[in-house]
Design a protein around this motif. Structure first.
Motif, short mmCIF file in Angstrom:
data_model
loop_
_atom_site.label_atom_id
_atom_site.label_comp_id
_atom_site.label_asym_id
_atom_site.label_seq_id
_atom_site.Cartn_x
_atom_site.Cartn_y
_atom_site.Cartn_z
N LYS A 130 0.79 -1.24 0.00
CA LYS A 130 0.00 0.00 0.00
C LYS A 130 0.83 1.29 0.00
N TYR A 131 2.10 1.19 0.43
CA TYR A 131 2.91 2.40 0.53
C TYR A 131 4.28 2.21 -0.14
N PRO A 132 4.29 2.00 -1.45
CA PRO A 132 5.56 1.76 -2.16
C PRO A 132 6.51 2.96 -2.11
N TYR A 133 5.98 4.16 -1.79
CA TYR A 133 6.83 5.36 -1.73
C TYR A 133 7.62 5.41 -0.41
N TYR A 134 7.19 4.64 0.59
CA TYR A 134 7.91 4.60 1.86
C TYR A 134 9.21 3.82 1.66
N GLU A 135 10.35 4.46 1.86
CA GLU A 135 11.65 3.83 1.56
C GLU A 135 11.57 3.20 0.18
N ALA A 136 11.35 4.03 -0.80
CA ALA A 136 11.05 3.58 -2.16
C ALA A 136 12.11 2.64 -2.73
N ASP A 137 13.38 2.96 -2.49
CA ASP A 137 14.45 2.11 -3.04
C ASP A 137 14.39 0.70 -2.46
N LEU A 138 14.19 0.63 -1.14
CA LEU A 138 14.13 -0.68 -0.48
C LEU A 138 12.91 -1.46 -0.95
N ILE A 139 11.76 -0.77 -1.05
CA ILE A 139 10.55 -1.44 -1.52
C ILE A 139 10.74 -1.94 -2.95
N ALA A 140 11.41 -1.14 -3.78
CA ALA A 140 11.64 -1.55 -5.17
C ALA A 140 12.51 -2.80 -5.22
N GLU A 141 13.54 -2.83 -4.36
CA GLU A 141 14.41 -4.02 -4.30
C GLU A 141 13.60 -5.24 -3.85
N LEU A 142 12.75 -5.03 -2.84
CA LEU A 142 11.93 -6.13 -2.34
C LEU A 142 10.99 -6.66 -3.42
#
Length: 500
Positions: A421-433
């Motif tokens: 729901k919050y991909p912008y939160y720590e966006a780089d880490l979420i993108a890696e995940l």
């Protein structure tokens, strides 16, 4: 005293009920069954019947099997229990050599566990290690029975039987024992027992009187075997087989079966015929011939299967690579996810996730309260207060452990919610995940595809092996758990032996 024969000769001569009891001990009587039977019985005369009858029923299942087959089974079981390597027993000389290995290995195995065994043997008047072990185990059996023995008006205490046997012992044997143990010749039975113990006296009496002595002083045990059942079953009397404090350890380790089988094997038997080890080698050759005939038929079917087996091997290799890649991807994903969880634990500005966040806050508050109570309890003084605080903290520690687990699960759920729901939160880490999860899913799909392909190929191979498996069943029956057949260079076509 009767000369102790080698294991090979003893097995070649044992027949009838005794042979079948030994076979049952080595192949089918399980520890859990003995424990269950023991648990159902307090061992009055009536309650003993189901215990011994169950063992006798197991023995009777072998009534239609020839002595020669059972004898070779027993010989191989003893070898396997002692972890001797499999070998061809197609000649009498090979059986004789293996028997000598069994004789010595039993002693060596016991000496490894009990360093005093070697000293006891050297101090004894015996030169035969097999004979020593038989006396040693008989004495241990009597020790266990003495420890378990309960007062019974209908039975004379075993200690009195031992006393009577000592009193009836020829004077020259008593003198030998006195001199060997350096005891005064005027010492009474009670004095001897007090000085050296019942076990030491029994051993010295037994080594001078022969194995028949133990049967002569064991009527209290033998009387529990119901009429009509083989008298040899007394060896498996639970009060002689194990003590309550060591029952599970002794039985589940399998250490009971070898001594029990050997004591039954070497029970004095005046009716035994003089047969040599060629009985065993002859039976082994019979099995070998049947096995080889079936093996040749099996090999004729092998060529049709090789192509499919190669195909399966290739699929397995590909699957192993895919699964390895999947595992590595999973590690990357979980490490990244753990980083996100750590961040969420420490970040006061983390996104609010409704019920998940509310539940997380409540859990943290509960954990804080429990921790505070525990710390407060630790400061209490005085015996009564400190004791009460300790008991209270025992409960609180359990509650704390539960809360910590729930809190960890809450953070994991929080991490999953944030990713979705919050991909912008720590966006780089979420993108890696997200990328890592995509990689994991890709390898999971590939692994699944290869498993399906392997299953289809395996089904095809199974159909081709249908005829071969029928022959394998005949081979397994013909060569029934026969050690040494693999020495012929055969494929593993026999079922696994039940001896552990």
């Amino acid at each position: 005293m009767t000369e102790i024969k080698s294991v090979g000769v003893a097995v070649s001569n044992v027949t009838g009920a005794r042979l079948r009891i030994i076979h049952a001990i080595l192949y089918s009587i399980q520890a859990k069954e003995l424990l269950a039977l023991k648990a159902k019985s307090r061992f009055s005369k009536e309650e003993a019947v189901p215990y011994f009858k169950a063992i006798a029923d197991e023995m009777k299942k072998r009534n239609n099997v020839s002595d020669q087959v059972l004898q070779l089974d027993v010989f191989m079981a003893l070898s396997k229990l002692l972890k001797l390597p499999a070998s061809r027993l197609n000649e009498k000389e090979k059986v004789t050599a293996r028997a000598a290995e069994i004789d010595n290995k039993w002693f060596e195995k016991k000496a490894k566990k009990d360093k005093s065994i070697e000293e006891q043997f050297e101090a004894s008047l015996l030169s035969n290690k097999l004979e020593f072990m038989l006396h040693y185990e008989y004495v241990k059996l009597l020790e266990r029975f003495l420890k378990n023995e309960k007062a019974d008006e209908e039975k004379e205490p075993l200690q009195e039987n031992i006393r009577r046997y000592w009193e009836q012992l020829p004077d020259y044997k008593k003198v030998q024992i006195f001199e060997h143990l350096k005891i005064s010749r005027d010492a009474s039975f009670d004095t001897i027992i007090a000085d050296i113990g019942t076990a030491s006296l029994l051993f010295e009496m037994g080594t001078r009187s022969g194995l028949a002595m133990y049967g002569a002083i064991l009527p209290p045990i033998q009387k529990d075997v119901p009429p009509g059942l083989p008298k040899e079953l007394w060896i498996l009397h639970p009060d002689a087989l194990f003590t309550a404090d060591a029952a599970i350890k002794t039985l589940l380790s399998g250490s009971w079966s070898l001594p029990a089988a050997m004591m039954v094997l070497y029970m004095p038997d005046e009716s035994a015929q003089a047969v040599d080890e060629s009985v065993l080698s002859s039976e082994w050759m019979t099995r070998e011939s049947a096995y080889l005939l079936l093996l040749r038929q099996i090999n004729e079917l092998k060529m049709d299967q090789q192509k499919e087996e190669t195909n399966i091997l290739q699929i397995k290799q590909e699957l192993a690579l895919a699964e390895s890649a999947e595992e590595r991807a999973q590690v990357v994903y979980h490490n990244l996810r753990e980083r996100l969880i750590v961040l969420l634990k420490t970040d006061g500005a983390r996104p609010f996730l409704g019920d998940v966040s509310v539940s997380n806050t409540r859990l943290r508050e509960k954990l804080t309260r429990v921790t505070t109570k525990m710390e407060t309890n630790k400061l209490k003084k005085g015996v009564l207060k400190a004791t009460g605080a300790w008991l209270s903290n025992t409960y609180f520690q359990t509650e704390k452990n539960t809360l910590e687990k729930k809190l960890q699960a809450s953070y994991e759920k929080m991490a999953d919610e944030v990713m979705e729901k919050y991909p912008y939160y720590e966006a780089d880490l979420i993108a890696e995940l997200t990328a890592a999860r995509t990689t994991v899913n890709g390898w999971q799909f590939e692994s699944g595809r290869l498993r399906k392909k392997e299953a289809e190929a395996s089904k095809s191979l199974a159909e081709m092996k249908s005829e071969e498996l029928k022959l394998r069943e005949k081979a397994a029956e013909s060569a029934s758990k026969t050690q040494g057949l693999k020495q012929l260079g055969a494929e593993e076509v026999l079922a696994e032996s039940p001896i552990a």
